[in-house]
Design an enzyme around this catalytic site. Sequence first.
Site, PDB file in Angstrom:
ATOM      1  CG  ASP A  79       0.880 -45.051 -13.433  1.00 56.39           C
ATOM      2  OD1 ASP A  79       0.608 -44.311 -12.468  1.00 56.39           O
ATOM      3  OD2 ASP A  79       0.264 -46.107 -13.658  1.00 56.39           O
ATOM      4  CD  GLU A 146      -4.652 -45.078 -10.595  1.00 53.01           C
ATOM      5  OE1 GLU A 146      -5.834 -45.055 -10.184  1.00 53.01           O
ATOM      6  OE2 GLU A 146      -4.381 -45.094 -11.818  1.00 53.01           O
TER       7      GLU A 146
END
Length: 487
Positions: A79, A146
């Site tokens: 991400d 994350e």
Amino acid sequence: MNSDIRELEPVSLWNKFADLNAVPRASKKEERVIQFMVDFGTKLGLETITDAVGNVIIRKPATEGMEDRKMIVMQSHLDMVHQKNNDTVFDFDTQGIDMFIEGDWVKAKGTTLGADNGLGVATIMAILESNNIEHPAIEALFTIDEETGMTGAMGLEGGVLQGEILLNLDTEEDDEIGVGCAGGIDVTATRSYAEEDTPEIKTGYKIEVKGLQGGHSGMQIHEGLGNANKIMNRLLFDGFENFGLRISEIDGGSLRNAIPRESVAMVAIDSVHEEAFVHEMNLLASSIKKELKTMEPELEIEFSEIETPQSIMDLGVQEGLTRAIYAATNGVYRMSADIPDLVETSNNIARVIVKDGQIKIGCLTRSSVESSKMDLANALRATFELTGCEVEFSGSYPGWTPNMDSAILKVMVDIYKQQNNGEEPHVAACHAGLECGILGTNYPEMDMISFGPNIKGAHSPDERAQISSVQKYWKFVLEILKNIPKA
């Protein structure tokens, strides 16, 4: 311009980065990038699995002659932070990142670049696809989410990974070898309030704070960057103290892990004081800009008359809110007593929303010391509870305790010195949330290290990756793979 990126050296890495940046990959919206990675591993004929939370693991056997080395885990997160300038028209859900080259830097047009952690992902992809790079057996671990909770790392079960050494490719200084990081916790304060009809004697104004740099709320928290929510609160506090300003709405900041760049407030003032209000507020704005001119030369604070808002906050709640935000710690709380120049504990007042009878304040508190993290979180809790807010702690994750006796650390320090004319790397812990601390809870015996190329302005539209540094980093990666210790 993305085609120009594909011609940069190392070509294999930059091509994979361009491929990745064509895929929308916001935190908690990783379905497309997960499928992208699964398709990538499957097409290569490598063992490819997706775990229960969405992490992707791709395994590649050792190259000939490297079978006796320890298996390694190469890890990066899929991400990226989605931030854009106010005047940039861009849909992160459907568009790929539009990149360009400026001197020695790769940048994006008005948005975050995704180098954090896309360059790490692209590095691993290039190695998995290669047929001429020496390496031991590899487990490529691509984690999800994350940036907004580390739920991928938290959800990775013990026993899935077989590797003995973990290389986390999520550090943003090419002379740094990371051996530790901060943990974090989300602190959220909420309350409802009564709205009052705005008296006819009042005039509406919009206050805007914009043009701040923003940035990473961990790695850059010590730099003295402006926080739009704190600046706005100064204006609102002063406006009330001197002119009876009443708040109708506030919308400040965005993501918890980004230092807030912008804030907008809709307010009402007594019409009789309008001229004095504008004069006084502009004087205060000038003082604030003067304070911050070195770090925030583009800061703008604007006041414009608008249609008078129909409703305003209850007066007592407004007074409590502005005092609480004033009192709440933002920035560095404590420096480390053990590691020079390391921020130990900090807080980012990331989000302030006031609208339709509801208040929500979102903070991200970080620390490399668990007790200090909770000390600051409780200080914030007490501050906001004094104003009648309910305070929730969530998303807590541990830090990563440095292991200065790490075997892979010694290997990497030696290689770095050989490749850089004897220069010592900066072996350090960082004030950011890396996944190593979380992964270590289920894999306590794994030897972990973090490193990466130079990336500046992460979590902001000023994010940029240094081309020459990526070349230095790639050379470092290839030599590390050749020198993984024997099993």
